[in-house]
Each structure stands twice: as structure tokens, then as C-alpha cells.
Design a protein around this motif. Structure first.
Motif, PDB file in Angstrom:
ATOM      1  N   ILE A 207       0.854  -1.187   0.000  1.00  0.00           N
ATOM      2  CA  ILE A 207       0.000   0.000   0.000  1.00  0.00           C
ATOM      3  C   ILE A 207       0.889   1.235   0.000  1.00  0.00           C
ATOM      4  O   ILE A 207       1.801   1.348   0.827  1.00  0.00           O
ATOM      5  CB  ILE A 207      -0.924   0.018   1.229  1.00  0.00           C
ATOM      6  N   LEU A 208       0.662   2.141  -0.936  1.00  0.00           N
ATOM      7  CA  LEU A 208       1.388   3.403  -0.993  1.00  0.00           C
ATOM      8  C   LEU A 208       0.492   4.513  -0.454  1.00  0.00           C
ATOM      9  O   LEU A 208      -0.690   4.584  -0.801  1.00  0.00           O
ATOM     10  CB  LEU A 208       1.800   3.742  -2.428  1.00  0.00           C
ATOM     11  N   VAL A 209       1.070   5.375   0.386  1.00  0.00           N
ATOM     12  CA  VAL A 209       0.317   6.497   0.934  1.00  0.00           C
ATOM     13  C   VAL A 209       1.020   7.790   0.543  1.00  0.00           C
ATOM     14  O   VAL A 209       2.236   7.849   0.402  1.00  0.00           O
ATOM     15  CB  VAL A 209       0.179   6.402   2.469  1.00  0.00           C
ATOM     16  N   GLY A 210       0.235   8.841   0.349  1.00  0.00           N
ATOM     17  CA  GLY A 210       0.769  10.152  -0.002  1.00  0.00           C
ATOM     18  C   GLY A 210      -0.220  11.216   0.419  1.00  0.00           C
ATOM     19  O   GLY A 210      -1.119  10.965   1.220  1.00  0.00           O
ATOM     20  N   ASP A 211      -0.072  12.404  -0.123  1.00  0.00           N
ATOM     21  CA  ASP A 211      -0.975  13.498   0.195  1.00  0.00           C
ATOM     22  C   ASP A 211      -2.350  13.224  -0.415  1.00  0.00           C
ATOM     23  O   ASP A 211      -2.571  13.413  -1.609  1.00  0.00           O
ATOM     24  CB  ASP A 211      -0.425  14.822  -0.348  1.00  0.00           C
ATOM     25  N   ARG A 212      -3.255  12.732   0.441  1.00  0.00           N
ATOM     26  CA  ARG A 212      -4.636  12.456   0.041  1.00  0.00           C
ATOM     27  C   ARG A 212      -4.732  11.429  -1.077  1.00  0.00           C
ATOM     28  O   ARG A 212      -5.726  11.340  -1.777  1.00  0.00           O
ATOM     29  CB  ARG A 212      -5.361  13.748  -0.368  1.00  0.00           C
ATOM     30  N   GLN A 213      -3.677  10.627  -1.256  1.00  0.00           N
ATOM     31  CA  GLN A 213      -3.698   9.602  -2.294  1.00  0.00           C
ATOM     32  C   GLN A 213      -3.216   8.276  -1.712  1.00  0.00           C
ATOM     33  O   GLN A 213      -2.276   8.229  -0.915  1.00  0.00           O
ATOM     34  CB  GLN A 213      -2.803   9.982  -3.476  1.00  0.00           C
ATOM     35  N   VAL A 214      -3.858   7.200  -2.125  1.00  0.00           N
ATOM     36  CA  VAL A 214      -3.488   5.850  -1.714  1.00  0.00           C
ATOM     37  C   VAL A 214      -3.443   4.986  -2.967  1.00  0.00           C
ATOM     38  O   VAL A 214      -4.236   5.178  -3.898  1.00  0.00           O
ATOM     39  CB  VAL A 214      -4.502   5.266  -0.699  1.00  0.00           C
ATOM     40  N   ALA A 215      -2.506   4.050  -3.014  1.00  0.00           N
ATOM     41  CA  ALA A 215      -2.429   3.112  -4.133  1.00  0.00           C
ATOM     42  C   ALA A 215      -2.250   1.701  -3.577  1.00  0.00           C
ATOM     43  O   ALA A 215      -1.594   1.509  -2.550  1.00  0.00           O
ATOM     44  CB  ALA A 215      -1.265   3.464  -5.066  1.00  0.00           C
ATOM     45  N   LEU A 216      -2.839   0.736  -4.252  1.00  0.00           N
ATOM     46  CA  LEU A 216      -2.725  -0.665  -3.857  1.00  0.00           C
ATOM     47  C   LEU A 216      -1.999  -1.418  -4.962  1.00  0.00           C
ATOM     48  O   LEU A 216      -2.455  -1.461  -6.104  1.00  0.00           O
ATOM     49  CB  LEU A 216      -4.113  -1.264  -3.612  1.00  0.00           C
ATOM     50  N   LEU A 217      -0.869  -2.016  -4.602  1.00  0.00           N
ATOM     51  CA  LEU A 217       0.029  -2.650  -5.562  1.00  0.00           C
ATOM     52  C   LEU A 217      -0.048  -4.177  -5.478  1.00  0.00           C
ATOM     53  O   LEU A 217      -0.780  -4.748  -4.685  1.00  0.00           O
ATOM     54  CB  LEU A 217       1.473  -2.224  -5.280  1.00  0.00           C
ATOM     55  N   ASP A 218       0.799  -4.822  -6.299  1.00  0.00           N
ATOM     56  CA  ASP A 218       1.089  -6.258  -6.246  1.00  0.00           C
ATOM     57  C   ASP A 218      -0.154  -7.144  -6.295  1.00  0.00           C
ATOM     58  O   ASP A 218      -0.363  -8.007  -5.443  1.00  0.00           O
ATOM     59  CB  ASP A 218       1.939  -6.580  -5.004  1.00  0.00           C
ATOM     60  N   TRP A 219      -0.930  -6.943  -7.322  1.00  0.00           N
ATOM     61  CA  TRP A 219      -2.044  -7.833  -7.605  1.00  0.00           C
ATOM     62  C   TRP A 219      -1.495  -9.054  -8.346  1.00  0.00           C
ATOM     63  O   TRP A 219      -0.549  -8.952  -9.107  1.00  0.00           O
ATOM     64  CB  TRP A 219      -3.068  -7.132  -8.481  1.00  0.00           C
ATOM     65  N   GLY A 220      -2.101 -10.197  -8.135  1.00  0.00           N
ATOM     66  CA  GLY A 220      -1.742 -11.365  -8.930  1.00  0.00           C
ATOM     67  C   GLY A 220      -1.228 -12.552  -8.146  1.00  0.00           C
ATOM     68  O   GLY A 220      -1.326 -13.689  -8.610  1.00  0.00           O
ATOM     69  N   PHE A 221      -0.673 -12.356  -6.961  1.00  0.00           N
ATOM     70  CA  PHE A 221      -0.137 -13.469  -6.173  1.00  0.00           C
ATOM     71  C   PHE A 221      -1.261 -14.405  -5.726  1.00  0.00           C
ATOM     72  O   PHE A 221      -1.198 -15.615  -5.904  1.00  0.00           O
ATOM     73  CB  PHE A 221       0.620 -12.916  -4.959  1.00  0.00           C
ATOM     74  N   PHE A 222      -2.312 -13.828  -5.145  1.00  0.00           N
ATOM     75  CA  PHE A 222      -3.473 -14.605  -4.717  1.00  0.00           C
ATOM     76  C   PHE A 222      -4.752 -13.914  -5.180  1.00  0.00           C
ATOM     77  O   PHE A 222      -5.823 -14.089  -4.601  1.00  0.00           O
ATOM     78  CB  PHE A 222      -3.488 -14.748  -3.188  1.00  0.00           C
ATOM     79  N   THR A 223      -4.634 -13.100  -6.245  1.00  0.00           N
ATOM     80  CA  THR A 223      -5.784 -12.352  -6.744  1.00  0.00           C
ATOM     81  C   THR A 223      -6.701 -13.261  -7.546  1.00  0.00           C
ATOM     82  O   THR A 223      -6.243 -14.037  -8.383  1.00  0.00           O
ATOM     83  CB  THR A 223      -5.313 -11.184  -7.622  1.00  0.00           C
ATOM     84  N   THR A 224      -8.013 -13.158  -7.295  1.00  0.00           N
ATOM     85  CA  THR A 224      -8.964 -14.001  -7.988  1.00  0.00           C
ATOM     86  C   THR A 224     -10.367 -13.433  -7.807  1.00  0.00           C
ATOM     87  O   THR A 224     -10.554 -12.389  -7.184  1.00  0.00           O
ATOM     88  CB  THR A 224      -8.906 -15.443  -7.446  1.00  0.00           C
ATOM     89  N   ALA A 225     -11.332 -14.123  -8.376  1.00  0.00           N
ATOM     90  CA  ALA A 225     -12.744 -13.815  -8.139  1.00  0.00           C
ATOM     91  C   ALA A 225     -13.208 -14.659  -6.969  1.00  0.00           C
ATOM     92  O   ALA A 225     -13.110 -15.887  -7.017  1.00  0.00           O
ATOM     93  CB  ALA A 225     -13.567 -14.128  -9.387  1.00  0.00           C
ATOM     94  N   GLY A 226     -13.687 -14.021  -5.900  1.00  0.00           N
ATOM     95  CA  GLY A 226     -14.038 -14.792  -4.722  1.00  0.00           C
ATOM     96  C   GLY A 226     -14.854 -14.016  -3.715  1.00  0.00           C
ATOM     97  O   GLY A 226     -15.737 -13.241  -4.083  1.00  0.00           O
ATOM     98  N   ASP A 227     -14.507 -14.201  -2.447  1.00  0.00           N
ATOM     99  CA  ASP A 227     -15.271 -13.673  -1.324  1.00  0.00           C
ATOM    100  C   ASP A 227     -14.447 -12.614  -0.603  1.00  0.00           C
ATOM    101  O   ASP A 227     -13.331 -12.886  -0.156  1.00  0.00           O
ATOM    102  CB  ASP A 227     -15.615 -14.838  -0.380  1.00  0.00           C
ATOM    103  N   ASN A 228     -15.003 -11.420  -0.461  1.00  0.00           N
ATOM    104  CA  ASN A 228     -14.308 -10.316   0.195  1.00  0.00           C
ATOM    105  C   ASN A 228     -13.878 -10.653   1.620  1.00  0.00           C
ATOM    106  O   ASN A 228     -12.877 -10.115   2.119  1.00  0.00           O
ATOM    107  CB  ASN A 228     -15.223  -9.083   0.195  1.00  0.00           C
ATOM    108  N   THR A 229     -14.577 -11.557   2.278  1.00  0.00           N
ATOM    109  CA  THR A 229     -14.199 -11.939   3.636  1.00  0.00           C
ATOM    110  C   THR A 229     -12.816 -12.579   3.669  1.00  0.00           C
ATOM    111  O   THR A 229     -12.129 -12.535   4.689  1.00  0.00           O
ATOM    112  CB  THR A 229     -15.257 -12.880   4.247  1.00  0.00           C
TER     113      THR A 229
END
Length: 307
Positions: A207-229
């Protein structure tokens, strides 16, 4: 040129970046899957360690699908994928900011702010609807789960990964075979209302944080269609995996997520599934801290009582 962090010199790939860069090519950092370079003009280049072009392109398609979800934080976007000198390379839009882990360490972000950010990200992902590109992503470096609904697919992944780890887990976790049977049965019974986008690796370095900005990186390791829980269950443990207050923060986040409607029993089920799936992902003989973390989770009385 070398990256100074263990990657061998790769002149063809770096020359490829230099020919397309608007500034001198400089190393940004290195993760599990590749080394990332700043190309200037808002772009970054990545040299992938293991993935082939045919494996990166599904991720490119998924990130395009992800960009249409209207999330309140920035996500990566792959512009180009190519094969240079036998390695997959990609050019992406550069996401700026300070890794949340670093911001926590230097005091720029408090622990309370950090945990609330985790809650906000998981809650935002709950609003997503996963499409075919998310469902098509291979998990954990190429494991193809069986076709079917989320619970059955995750159960099959757990079964596959347990085969490679059982030599160690049966020795270190009392009653592992019985525990595994309960996890597989529990997962097979899970039927979420709709497929959501699961990041699967929500941790402070991603997770990258900055002035009023956030970014979420590194998708793909366990990324899939599933359950938010699943993201709620794993993020609670990832915020601080090894620190002296790890269990305190873990319990705090479990309480927060349960208060937002996530089943505590299902979170325990998913935590057990993740621990079995990844126990030997970094060390095939379980000789690392991640394996120890997985074992300690599988020994937890509250987790076992919930299965």
C-alpha cells in the motif's frame, strides 16, 4: 548495470527500457515477482523473474478490468507487455507514494490510521464485482484451481498445496489431517452471493500512501474472483505479522471486520486455508518465518474451534 539487490545484469531488458524512457532508468525496488525501474514521464518498467509473457498478459487484462471498478484508490495499469531476451518485461503507469510499512515506521502514519486504512481498503473491495479476467488468474505462481464456484476452487487449491506441505505440517501441527479435512469441507460449503475481486495479499508494503492519495500494488499473487471476507481474514493477520503486538492487532482487526458483517467463523476458515496454501510457498522445507507464522495460525485454539 545491476540492480544491487540480487538480480543478475540484464542488458537487453534495460536497453529496451532505456530506448523508451524519458529519463535515466533507475531502480525503484524489487519484490517477489520482479524488479521495477523508473522510466520517467509517469511510467515504470518491470522485469519479471519467473512469469512468461503468456502469464503476464492475463494480469494485464485483469488490471484493465479492475480499473473500471471505481475504487477510491489507485491501482496499477500495464501499458505494454513484451518478451526481451527470454524474459517478460512490462511498462506500467507509475504509482507514487510511500509504502505504508515505511510510513508506520517513521511515524508519518499512526497505527490507528494504518489499521483504519486496511479496513477502508477491504470495505472498498467489497463493492467490486469480479469479471472473467479475475477468475482466469492463476494462483500462487501458476497453480490452476479447479473450475467451479469460489469455495470449491479454493478447496481444490488447498488440497493441491497441502500435498506439498503435509510432510512438514503433519509433524508441526497436531491433528493436521483432521484439520485439513475440516477446512476442505468448510470451503466446499461456502457460497458467496456474488464474486468479488480478492486481492489476497493486503499487507503494508503493498500500500502506498501520499498526500490524500493511496495506491494498492502487487495484484496477482493470490488475486482471484471470490469472497471479500477472504481479504478481511488475511489482512487482519498481515498488518503486523511478526511484531510483538501482532496478535493484539490481529484480534483488533478481526473485531472490526466482524462488526462490519464478516463472519468470524468464515474468517478463521479462510485464515486456515491461506496458512495451508502458503506454508511452504517461500521455503519448500518450511525453513522460514512465513512457515512459522502459518503453523502458529493453524495451532490457534480460536481458529480450530471455529472449524
Amino acid at each position: 548495470m545491476t540492480d544491487g539487490m540480487g538480480l543478475s545484469p540484464t542488458p537487453p531488458q534495460l536497453q529496451y527500457f532505456e530506448e523508451r524512457a524519458a529519463a535515466p532508468v533507475t531502480l525503484i525496488g524489487q519484490g517477489m515477482e520482479g524488479a521495477v525501474y523508473d522510466l520517467g514521464d509517469g511510467l515504470a518498467g518491470k522485469i519479471w523473474f519467473e512469469r512468461s509473457v503468456s502469464e503476464v498478459r492475463p494480469l494485464q487484462a485483469f488490471l484493465g478490468e479492475l480499473s473500471q471498478q471505481g475504487l477510491p484508490f489507485r491501482t496499477p495499469e500495464i501499458v505494454v507487455v513484451d518478451d526481451i531476451g527470454g524474459r517478460a518485461v512490462s511498462i506500467e503507469k507509475k504509482l507514487t507514494g510511500t509504502p505504508l510499512q515505511q510510513a508506520l515506521e517513521n511515524g508519518a502514519v499512526s497505527r490507528q490510521q494504518g489499521t483504519e486504512l486496511f479496513v477502508d481498503i477491504v470495505t472498498a473491495l467489497e463493492t467490486t464485482t469480479a469479471g472473467p479476467a479475475a477468475a482466469a488468474l492463476p494462483l500462487l505462481g501458476g497453480v490452476e484451481p479447479a473450475a467451479g464456484e469460489w469455495g470449491m476452487r479454493l478447496a481444490e487449491l488447498v488440497r493441491q498445496r497441502a500435498l506439498g506441505s503435509s510432510e512438514y505440517l503433519t509433524k508441526d501441527v497436531d491433528g493436521f489431517d483432521e484439520l485439513l479435512g475440516k477446512v476442505l469441507a468448510g470451503l466446499a460449503a461456502v457460497q458467496p452471493d456474488k464474486p468479488q475481486i480478492v486481492h489476497g495479499d493486503l499487507c503494508t508494503p503493498n500500500i502506498l500512501v501520499g498526500d490524500r492519495q493511496v495506491a494498492l500494488l502487487d495484484w496477482g499473487f493470490f488475486t482471484t474472483a471470490g469472497d471479500n471476507t477472504f481479504d478481511a481474514a488475511t489482512a487482519a493477520g498481515f498488518f503486523d505479522m511478526y511484531g510483538p503486538e501482532a496478535r493484539v492487532i490481529d484480534d483488533l482487526l478481526f473485531d472490526r471486520f466482524e462488526g462490519l458483517g464478516h463472519s468470524r467463523e468464515r474468517m478463521h476458515l479462510y485464515r486456515a486455508a491461506y496458512a495451508i496454501c502458503t506454508a511452504t510457498i517461500y521455503s519448500p522445507t518450511g525453513a522460514d518465518g512465513h512457515y512459522t507464522w502459518c503453523v502458529e495460525n493453524l495451532k490457534r485454539e480460536d481458529l480450530r474451534a471455529a472449524l
